[in-house]
Design a protein around this motif. Structure first.
Motif, PDB file in Angstrom:
ATOM      1  N   ALA A  80       0.834  -1.208   0.000  1.00  9.29           N
ATOM      2  CA  ALA A  80       0.000   0.000   0.000  1.00  9.29           C
ATOM      3  C   ALA A  80       0.867   1.255   0.000  1.00  9.29           C
ATOM      4  N   TRP A  81       1.959   1.255   0.791  1.00 12.55           N
ATOM      5  CA  TRP A  81       2.855   2.418   0.797  1.00 12.55           C
ATOM      6  C   TRP A  81       3.538   2.578  -0.551  1.00 12.55           C
ATOM      7  N   ALA A  82       3.893   1.472  -1.206  1.00 10.93           N
ATOM      8  CA  ALA A  82       4.520   1.553  -2.526  1.00 10.93           C
ATOM      9  C   ALA A  82       3.554   2.165  -3.538  1.00 10.93           C
ATOM     10  N   VAL A  83       2.305   1.735  -3.520  1.00  9.63           N
ATOM     11  CA  VAL A  83       1.302   2.292  -4.434  1.00  9.63           C
ATOM     12  C   VAL A  83       1.070   3.770  -4.131  1.00  9.63           C
ATOM     13  N   THR A  84       0.985   4.104  -2.850  1.00 11.17           N
ATOM     14  CA  THR A  84       0.796   5.504  -2.455  1.00 11.17           C
ATOM     15  C   THR A  84       1.941   6.369  -2.956  1.00 11.17           C
ATOM     16  N   GLY A  85       3.163   5.895  -2.790  1.00 15.22           N
ATOM     17  CA  GLY A  85       4.324   6.645  -3.266  1.00 15.22           C
ATOM     18  C   GLY A  85       4.305   6.834  -4.769  1.00 15.22           C
ATOM     19  N   ALA A  86       3.933   5.784  -5.497  1.00 14.27           N
ATOM     20  CA  ALA A  86       3.875   5.886  -6.956  1.00 14.27           C
ATOM     21  C   ALA A  86       2.801   6.884  -7.399  1.00 14.27           C
ATOM     22  N   VAL A  87       1.633   6.827  -6.765  1.00 17.14           N
ATOM     23  CA  VAL A  87       0.545   7.746  -7.122  1.00 17.14           C
ATOM     24  C   VAL A  87       0.950   9.190  -6.833  1.00 17.14           C
ATOM     25  N   LEU A  88       1.526   9.435  -5.662  1.00 15.39           N
ATOM     26  CA  LEU A  88       1.928  10.806  -5.322  1.00 15.39           C
ATOM     27  C   LEU A  88       3.050  11.309  -6.233  1.00 15.39           C
ATOM     28  N   THR A  89       3.985  10.439  -6.579  1.00 13.26           N
ATOM     29  CA  THR A  89       5.059  10.832  -7.483  1.00 13.26           C
ATOM     30  C   THR A  89       4.503  11.192  -8.851  1.00 13.26           C
ATOM     31  N   LEU A  90       3.623  10.359  -9.384  1.00 13.97           N
ATOM     32  CA  LEU A  90       3.031  10.647 -10.696  1.00 13.97           C
ATOM     33  C   LEU A  90       2.171  11.910 -10.667  1.00 13.97           C
ATOM     34  N   ALA A  91       1.426  12.104  -9.591  1.00 12.71           N
ATOM     35  CA  ALA A  91       0.598  13.306  -9.481  1.00 12.71           C
ATOM     36  C   ALA A  91       1.461  14.564  -9.418  1.00 12.71           C
ATOM     37  N   ASN A  92       2.543  14.512  -8.649  1.00 14.73           N
ATOM     38  CA  ASN A  92       3.429  15.670  -8.567  1.00 14.73           C
ATOM     39  C   ASN A  92       4.157  15.909  -9.890  1.00 14.73           C
ATOM     40  N   PHE A  93       4.564  14.837 -10.562  1.00 14.58           N
ATOM     41  CA  PHE A  93       5.207  15.000 -11.864  1.00 14.58           C
ATOM     42  C   PHE A  93       4.226  15.595 -12.874  1.00 14.58           C
ATOM     43  N   GLY A  94       2.965  15.141 -12.831  1.00 16.66           N
ATOM     44  CA  GLY A  94       1.941  15.730 -13.697  1.00 16.66           C
ATOM     45  C   GLY A  94       1.729  17.203 -13.395  1.00 16.66           C
ATOM     46  N   GLY A  95       1.728  17.564 -12.111  1.00 19.78           N
ATOM     47  CA  GLY A  95       1.610  18.971 -11.732  1.00 19.78           C
ATOM     48  C   GLY A  95       2.792  19.784 -12.220  1.00 19.78           C
ATOM     49  N   LEU A  96       3.995  19.220 -12.140  1.00 14.89           N
ATOM     50  CA  LEU A  96       5.200  19.892 -12.630  1.00 14.89           C
ATOM     51  C   LEU A  96       5.102  20.152 -14.119  1.00 14.89           C
ATOM     52  N   VAL A  97       4.740  19.126 -14.881  1.00 16.26           N
ATOM     53  CA  VAL A  97       4.633  19.274 -16.334  1.00 16.26           C
ATOM     54  C   VAL A  97       3.544  20.283 -16.685  1.00 16.26           C
ATOM     55  N   GLY A  98       2.413  20.196 -16.009  1.00 17.86           N
ATOM     56  CA  GLY A  98       1.327  21.150 -16.274  1.00 17.86           C
ATOM     57  C   GLY A  98       1.720  22.578 -15.947  1.00 17.86           C
ATOM     58  N   GLU A  99       2.420  22.754 -14.857  1.00 20.69           N
ATOM     59  CA  GLU A  99       2.872  24.086 -14.446  1.00 20.69           C
ATOM     60  C   GLU A  99       3.866  24.644 -15.461  1.00 20.69           C
ATOM     61  N   LEU A 100       4.807  23.809 -15.904  1.00 22.35           N
ATOM     62  CA  LEU A 100       5.785  24.261 -16.902  1.00 22.35           C
ATOM     63  C   LEU A 100       5.116  24.562 -18.236  1.00 22.35           C
ATOM     64  N   ALA A 101       4.156  23.722 -18.639  1.00 21.88           N
ATOM     65  CA  ALA A 101       3.449  23.939 -19.907  1.00 21.88           C
ATOM     66  C   ALA A 101       2.611  25.211 -19.866  1.00 21.88           C
ATOM     67  N   GLY A 102       2.167  25.583 -18.687  1.00 25.68           N
ATOM     68  CA  GLY A 102       1.383  26.804 -18.533  1.00 25.68           C
ATOM     69  C   GLY A 102       2.235  28.046 -18.363  1.00 25.68           C
ATOM     70  N   GLY A 103       3.545  27.915 -18.481  1.00 24.80           N
ATOM     71  CA  GLY A 103       4.428  29.065 -18.375  1.00 24.80           C
ATOM     72  C   GLY A 103       4.893  29.371 -16.964  1.00 24.80           C
ATOM     73  N   GLY A 104       4.569  28.497 -16.007  1.00 23.08           N
ATOM     74  CA  GLY A 104       4.973  28.725 -14.626  1.00 23.08           C
ATOM     75  C   GLY A 104       6.367  28.191 -14.350  1.00 23.08           C
ATOM     76  N   SER A 105       6.778  28.347 -13.122  1.00 24.20           N
ATOM     77  CA  SER A 105       8.129  27.931 -12.725  1.00 24.20           C
ATOM     78  C   SER A 105       8.212  26.447 -12.381  1.00 24.20           C
ATOM     79  N   GLY A 106       7.078  25.817 -12.150  1.00 22.45           N
ATOM     80  CA  GLY A 106       7.079  24.414 -11.755  1.00 22.45           C
ATOM     81  C   GLY A 106       7.136  24.204 -10.260  1.00 22.45           C
ATOM     82  N   SER A 107       7.370  25.263  -9.516  1.00 25.48           N
ATOM     83  CA  SER A 107       7.442  25.174  -8.073  1.00 25.48           C
ATOM     84  C   SER A 107       6.019  25.203  -7.512  1.00 25.48           C
ATOM     85  N   PRO A 108       5.662  24.482  -6.507  1.00 28.81           N
ATOM     86  CA  PRO A 108       6.411  23.603  -5.627  1.00 28.81           C
ATOM     87  C   PRO A 108       6.517  22.167  -6.127  1.00 28.81           C
ATOM     88  N   PHE A 109       5.901  21.864  -7.285  1.00 27.76           N
ATOM     89  CA  PHE A 109       5.932  20.489  -7.781  1.00 27.76           C
ATOM     90  C   PHE A 109       7.358  20.006  -8.015  1.00 27.76           C
TER      91      PHE A 109
END
Length: 131
Positions: A80-109
């Motif tokens: 369960a912790w492994a799945v949780t870590g994978a989900v949170l990592t993918l969600a944060n990476f998606g937020g980073l990519v979305g933030e960068l694509a929108g012209g933002g700095s990518g922080s805090p992602f």
């Protein structure tokens, strides 16, 4: 502490954690001038806490996670912790990519993804020496 007292404390720890998260969120929202949001978050956390207290009386799963787990529950907890870590990592990476694509700095992602990577590599290094 008696075994019965330890079990009662263990069963209450997760609902109390939910109430603590709700209280901290409420205080943070009040400081930020968003009392309504804070009350909603606290209310949701209180409902979750109450549901966990009710579930703890009859649920084998809840009891297995809050009391001394047997091998089966320990294995489920690791997975369960492994799945949780994978989900949170993918969600944060998606937020980073979305933030960068929108012209933002990518922080805090960026910092969350970087921290996750450092924690993973560091954990592998520590566990390699112990196992």
């Amino acid at each position: 502490m008696s075994m019965r007292t330890e079990r009662a404390v263990s069963r209450r720890s997760i609902p109390l954690f939910f109430l603590g998260v709700g209280a901290v969120s409420l205080v943070a929202a009040v400081v930020g001038g968003r009392l309504g949001v804070g009350l909603v978050v606290f209310g949701v956390m209180a409902l979750c806490s109450f549901a966990l207290v009710l579930m703890g009386r009859r649920s084998e799963t809840y009891q297995g996670l809050t009391e001394d787990p047997d091998e089966r529950f320990a294995s489920m907890g690791k997975s369960a912790w492994a799945v949780t870590g994978a989900v949170l990592t993918l969600a944060n990476f998606g937020g980073l990519v979305g933030e960068l694509a929108g012209g933002g700095s990518g922080s805090p992602f960026f910092w969350l993804v970087a921290l996750g990577g450092v924690a993973y590599v560091g954990s592998v290094g520590l566990l390699r020496n112990r196992m």
